[in-house]
Motif scaffolding. Structure first.
Motif, PDB file in Angstrom:
ATOM      1  N   GLN A  63       0.813  -1.207   0.000  1.00  0.00           N
ATOM      2  CA  GLN A  63       0.000   0.000   0.000  1.00  0.00           C
ATOM      3  C   GLN A  63       0.854   1.268   0.000  1.00  0.00           C
ATOM      4  O   GLN A  63       0.525   2.239  -0.650  1.00  0.00           O
ATOM      5  N   ASN A  64       1.954   1.222   0.768  1.00  0.00           N
ATOM      6  CA  ASN A  64       2.782   2.434   0.855  1.00  0.00           C
ATOM      7  C   ASN A  64       4.228   2.222   0.397  1.00  0.00           C
ATOM      8  O   ASN A  64       5.072   3.119   0.531  1.00  0.00           O
ATOM      9  N   ALA A  65       4.531   1.014  -0.109  1.00  0.00           N
ATOM     10  CA  ALA A  65       5.870   0.670  -0.635  1.00  0.00           C
ATOM     11  C   ALA A  65       6.949   0.650   0.453  1.00  0.00           C
ATOM     12  O   ALA A  65       8.138   0.605   0.137  1.00  0.00           O
ATOM     13  N   GLU A  66       6.565   0.660   1.705  1.00  0.00           N
ATOM     14  CA  GLU A  66       7.559   0.579   2.788  1.00  0.00           C
ATOM     15  C   GLU A  66       8.137  -0.833   2.843  1.00  0.00           C
ATOM     16  O   GLU A  66       7.411  -1.821   2.732  1.00  0.00           O
ATOM     17  N   VAL A  67       9.448  -0.927   3.022  1.00  0.00           N
ATOM     18  CA  VAL A  67      10.133  -2.217   3.055  1.00  0.00           C
ATOM     19  C   VAL A  67      10.897  -2.375   4.362  1.00  0.00           C
ATOM     20  O   VAL A  67      11.630  -1.471   4.778  1.00  0.00           O
ATOM     21  N   LYS A  68      10.701  -3.510   5.009  1.00  0.00           N
ATOM     22  CA  LYS A  68      11.501  -3.883   6.174  1.00  0.00           C
ATOM     23  C   LYS A  68      12.348  -5.083   5.786  1.00  0.00           C
ATOM     24  O   LYS A  68      11.905  -5.938   5.024  1.00  0.00           O
ATOM     25  N   GLU A  69      13.558  -5.141   6.316  1.00  0.00           N
ATOM     26  CA  GLU A  69      14.446  -6.250   6.003  1.00  0.00           C
ATOM     27  C   GLU A  69      14.841  -6.990   7.274  1.00  0.00           C
ATOM     28  O   GLU A  69      15.010  -6.391   8.340  1.00  0.00           O
ATOM     29  N   VAL A  70      14.954  -8.306   7.134  1.00  0.00           N
ATOM     30  CA  VAL A  70      15.424  -9.160   8.225  1.00  0.00           C
ATOM     31  C   VAL A  70      16.695  -9.840   7.724  1.00  0.00           C
ATOM     32  O   VAL A  70      16.710 -10.406   6.626  1.00  0.00           O
ATOM     33  N   GLY A  71      17.755  -9.770   8.518  1.00  0.00           N
ATOM     34  CA  GLY A  71      19.055 -10.287   8.115  1.00  0.00           C
ATOM     35  C   GLY A  71      19.002 -11.758   7.725  1.00  0.00           C
ATOM     36  O   GLY A  71      18.262 -12.549   8.320  1.00  0.00           O
ATOM     37  N   ARG A  72      19.804 -12.119   6.739  1.00  0.00           N
ATOM     38  CA  ARG A  72      19.788 -13.486   6.223  1.00  0.00           C
ATOM     39  C   ARG A  72      20.249 -14.506   7.248  1.00  0.00           C
ATOM     40  O   ARG A  72      19.907 -15.687   7.150  1.00  0.00           O
ATOM     41  N   THR A  73      21.027 -14.070   8.245  1.00  0.00           N
ATOM     42  CA  THR A  73      21.441 -14.999   9.305  1.00  0.00           C
ATOM     43  C   THR A  73      20.349 -15.180  10.350  1.00  0.00           C
ATOM     44  O   THR A  73      20.314 -16.179  11.059  1.00  0.00           O
ATOM     45  N   GLU A  74      19.443 -14.191  10.468  1.00  0.00           N
ATOM     46  CA  GLU A  74      18.326 -14.290  11.405  1.00  0.00           C
ATOM     47  C   GLU A  74      17.169 -15.079  10.804  1.00  0.00           C
ATOM     48  O   GLU A  74      16.519 -15.870  11.485  1.00  0.00           O
ATOM     49  N   PHE A  75      16.903 -14.828   9.537  1.00  0.00           N
ATOM     50  CA  PHE A  75      15.775 -15.480   8.860  1.00  0.00           C
ATOM     51  C   PHE A  75      16.312 -16.274   7.683  1.00  0.00           C
ATOM     52  O   PHE A  75      16.662 -15.712   6.645  1.00  0.00           O
ATOM     53  N   MET A  76      16.378 -17.594   7.866  1.00  0.00           N
ATOM     54  CA  MET A  76      16.817 -18.468   6.781  1.00  0.00           C
ATOM     55  C   MET A  76      15.593 -19.074   6.093  1.00  0.00           C
ATOM     56  O   MET A  76      14.555 -19.257   6.717  1.00  0.00           O
ATOM     57  N   THR A  77      15.741 -19.369   4.829  1.00  0.00           N
ATOM     58  CA  THR A  77      14.602 -19.817   4.017  1.00  0.00           C
ATOM     59  C   THR A  77      13.940 -21.039   4.636  1.00  0.00           C
ATOM     60  O   THR A  77      14.578 -22.075   4.823  1.00  0.00           O
ATOM     61  N   PRO A  78      12.643 -20.939   4.983  1.00  0.00           N
ATOM     62  CA  PRO A  78      11.929 -22.084   5.561  1.00  0.00           C
ATOM     63  C   PRO A  78      11.433 -23.034   4.481  1.00  0.00           C
ATOM     64  O   PRO A  78      11.404 -22.695   3.291  1.00  0.00           O
ATOM     65  N   SER A  79      11.036 -24.231   4.920  1.00  0.00           N
ATOM     66  CA  SER A  79      10.472 -25.196   3.975  1.00  0.00           C
ATOM     67  C   SER A  79       8.968 -25.012   3.818  1.00  0.00           C
ATOM     68  O   SER A  79       8.380 -25.496   2.848  1.00  0.00           O
ATOM     69  N   ALA A  80       8.324 -24.300   4.770  1.00  0.00           N
ATOM     70  CA  ALA A  80       6.876 -24.074   4.672  1.00  0.00           C
ATOM     71  C   ALA A  80       6.477 -22.898   5.563  1.00  0.00           C
ATOM     72  O   ALA A  80       7.203 -22.532   6.502  1.00  0.00           O
ATOM     73  N   PHE A  81       5.314 -22.327   5.249  1.00  0.00           N
ATOM     74  CA  PHE A  81       4.711 -21.249   6.029  1.00  0.00           C
ATOM     75  C   PHE A  81       3.311 -21.670   6.457  1.00  0.00           C
ATOM     76  O   PHE A  81       2.642 -22.431   5.768  1.00  0.00           O
ATOM     77  N   ILE A  82       2.861 -21.105   7.586  1.00  0.00           N
ATOM     78  CA  ILE A  82       1.437 -21.079   7.915  1.00  0.00           C
ATOM     79  C   ILE A  82       1.138 -19.665   8.386  1.00  0.00           C
ATOM     80  O   ILE A  82       1.779 -19.166   9.319  1.00  0.00           O
ATOM     81  N   PHE A  83       0.179 -18.995   7.730  1.00  0.00           N
ATOM     82  CA  PHE A  83      -0.179 -17.635   8.118  1.00  0.00           C
ATOM     83  C   PHE A  83      -1.301 -17.676   9.155  1.00  0.00           C
ATOM     84  O   PHE A  83      -2.276 -18.410   8.992  1.00  0.00           O
ATOM     85  N   LEU A  84      -1.148 -16.878  10.205  1.00  0.00           N
ATOM     86  CA  LEU A  84      -2.145 -16.800  11.277  1.00  0.00           C
ATOM     87  C   LEU A  84      -2.915 -15.497  11.100  1.00  0.00           C
ATOM     88  O   LEU A  84      -2.520 -14.442  11.606  1.00  0.00           O
ATOM     89  N   TYR A  85      -4.018 -15.580  10.372  1.00  0.00           N
ATOM     90  CA  TYR A  85      -4.736 -14.372   9.982  1.00  0.00           C
ATOM     91  C   TYR A  85      -5.346 -13.647  11.173  1.00  0.00           C
ATOM     92  O   TYR A  85      -5.442 -12.420  11.181  1.00  0.00           O
ATOM     93  N   GLU A  86      -5.772 -14.383  12.190  1.00  0.00           N
ATOM     94  CA  GLU A  86      -6.394 -13.749  13.353  1.00  0.00           C
ATOM     95  C   GLU A  86      -5.392 -12.917  14.144  1.00  0.00           C
ATOM     96  O   GLU A  86      -5.730 -11.882  14.722  1.00  0.00           O
TER      97      GLU A  86
END
Length: 223
Positions: A63-86
């Motif tokens: 919506q506003n093009a704002e970007v946040k970044e998380v370091g590659r050592t903190e967030f490594m590529t997962p094998s799956a996601f589950i989104f918690l919409y609530e």
């Protein structure tokens, strides 16, 4: 709905459509690092998660093009996601571990006793309660128990907000609803029921867990 088109060398074309009538809500190019493969692009409402190989995770607000970044050592590529919409959170699964993140790129929860059985994260063995407060999974069993075979695990119930294990079903605390069975036979049948579980479901109204295993058997776990 997110449409991802074939990438160009330095960007990937994206469109966000309305599910109701197909209206294009956003049409834009997301810049990419050249010559690096895209690990994933995931959409959650107005948030876009983009990760390239050996690069930081980008969380883009479309919506506003704002970007946040998380370091590659903190967030490594997962094998799956589950989104918690609530709860506006998402779960990641990597190397038999579960983590909870928010869309500010902050790690919310690490679980103290929730080592998943399957390294490839078979989400058939994972159930999130409707209030998104608990996660129920088929997990690694007690390796110190000599009576338990290497194929038997445990059913762990953990609090998503705190990471605490609130309950566990394993060969030490589960019994069969058959009074005439000898204790030794009962224990072995419980171990067998906890072997190679391939699917798990929790009936929240009846407070019962249903599991199916590799032998084609279905078991009901109840208080």
């Amino acid at each position: 709905m997110l449409l991802i088109f074939a990438r160009a060398q330095s960007h990937v074309p994206l469109k966000i459509l309305s599910i109701e009538d197909g209206t294009v809500l956003k049409d834009f190019n997301h810049l990419l690092h050249r010559n690096k493969k895209v690990d994933f692009i995931e959409q959650f409402n107005e948030k876009l998660l983009v990760k390239q190989e050996n690069e930081n995770l980008q969380i883009l607000d479309v919506q506003n093009a704002e970007v946040k970044e998380v370091g590659r050592t903190e967030f490594m590529t997962p094998s799956a996601f589950i989104f918690l919409y609530e709860n506006q959170l998402f779960l990641t699964f990597r190397n038999q571990t579960v983590s909870v993140w928010n869309f500010r790129g902050e790690l919310v929860t690490s679980f103290e006793d929730h080592e998943l059985w399957h390294s490839d994260c078979n989400t058939n063995n994972i159930y999130i309660t409707s209030n998104q407060g608990l996660i129920i999974s088929f997990c690694k069993g007690d390796s110190n128990n000599e009576q338990v075979s290497g194929k038997a695990g445990s059913i762990n119930i953990s609090n998503i907000w705190t990471g605490k294990c609130v309950a566990k079903i394993n060969s030490s605390n589960a019994t069969l609803d058959e009074d005439k069975k000898q204790t030794r036979i009962q224990n072995q049948m419980v171990v067998d029921a906890l072997e190679e579980i391939t699917s798990l479901y929790f009936d929240e109204e009846r407070n019962e867990i249903y599991t199916g295993n590799n032998h084609g058997l279905v078991h009901v776990w109840s208080n």
